[in-house]
Scaffold this motif. Structure first.
Motif, PDB file in Angstrom:
ATOM      1  N   THR A   1      11.298  -5.071  -1.823  1.00 29.73           N
ATOM      2  CA  THR A   1      11.097  -5.090  -0.845  1.00 29.73           C
ATOM      3  C   THR A   1      11.949  -4.489   0.321  1.00 29.73           C
TER       4      THR A   1
ATOM      5  N   ASN B   1      -5.996  -6.023  -5.181  1.00 22.65           N
ATOM      6  CA  ASN B   1      -4.871  -6.826  -5.178  1.00 22.65           C
ATOM      7  C   ASN B   1      -3.321  -6.667  -5.840  1.00 22.65           C
ATOM      8  N   HIS B   2      -2.929  -5.154  -5.844  1.00 21.29           N
ATOM      9  CA  HIS B   2      -2.046  -4.847  -6.476  1.00 21.29           C
ATOM     10  C   HIS B   2      -0.936  -5.147  -5.317  1.00 21.29           C
ATOM     11  N   PRO B   3       0.204  -5.660  -5.606  1.00 22.17           N
ATOM     12  CA  PRO B   3       1.079  -5.882  -4.492  1.00 22.17           C
ATOM     13  C   PRO B   3       1.369  -4.789  -3.500  1.00 22.17           C
TER      14      PRO B   3
ATOM     15  N   ARG C   1       0.592  -5.047   0.416  1.00 22.05           N
ATOM     16  CA  ARG C   1       1.335  -4.746   1.467  1.00 22.05           C
ATOM     17  C   ARG C   1       1.440  -3.518   2.405  1.00 22.05           C
TER      18      ARG C   1
END
Length: 219
Positions: free
Chosen positions: A18, A194-196, A200
């Motif tokens: 992140t 739906n992969h992060p 994002r």
């Protein structure tokens, strides 16, 4: 490289890191159309763009009206090192890129450039995009014809005068071949919604495209 990948069980998936949201497209940057464009021709044409992770570029352009095919790959280096493991070393000279096959009668090269600059990536980030760092994530255009090169050069100059981003454009105009990426990188957005990383970084780009260019959204 910080980009997480989702691949076959034989290859490990990296951890999501992140970082600040620079380049995280929430809306289309309002920019003018190119002052000049490539003349319309019969048949299909090809454009090659690099601007960060190819998953996001593919996701935007595969939804663009008039685009027939988008292939993820590596541009600007040699064939023998055009693979993810080698490119990840950031020593091969490649950029993650997309090869776009399109119908000039439905969407012009200049229009593709406008989408590329407005929503597909941030042209002010040098050798990075969002969480991904290194020259393989550089902003670069690989013209396939002299006309494309002229239009791209003039458009970079035109956009620089608008100061739409508040920072200088660092997009490069380059030459070199294009080599398709591994099969697990193709259609990644569609296959892994739906992969992060997709959620994002890439879904906001697609949303920005659909909101900012509704007339270009394909069926």
């Amino acid at each position: 490289m910080l980009k997480p990948i989702l691949i076959a069980a034989a290859i490990a998936t990296t951890a999501l890191v992140t970082l600040p949201v620079a380049g995280h497209a929430e809306r289309a940057v309002p920019i003018p159309a190119p002052a000049i464009d490539v003349p319309v021709t019969k048949g299909q044409a090809v454009a090659v763009f690099a601007g960060g992770c190819f998953w996001g570029l593919e996701a935007v352009f595969e939804q663009t009206k008039g685009v027939r095919q988008v292939v993820n790959g590596y541009a600007g280096g040699t064939r023998d090192t055009a693979n993810y493991a080698s490119v990840s070393t950031e020593r091969t000279g490649h950029a993650e890129a997309v090869r776009i096959v399109y119908d000039p009668a439905q969407v012009s090269y200049g229009t593709l450039l406008r989408v590329y600059f407005s929503v597909a990536h941030d042209p002010t980030q040098l050798n990075r995009q969002g969480p991904d760092t290194g020259p393989s994530y550089r902003s670069a255009i690989f013209p396939q014809t002299p006309q494309q090169k002229l239009v791209a050069q003039r458009y970079v100059t035109q956009l620089g005068k608008t100061k739409a981003w508040g920072k200088p454009i660092v997009t490069r105009i380059e030459g070199g071949g294009f080599f398709p990426a591994e099969a697990y990188h193709q259609d990644f957005y569609r296959k892994n919604p739906n992969h992060p990383y997709i959620v994002r970084w890439d879904k906001p780009k697609v949303a920005a495209f659909r909101a900012g260019f509704p007339q270009l959204v394909g069926s």
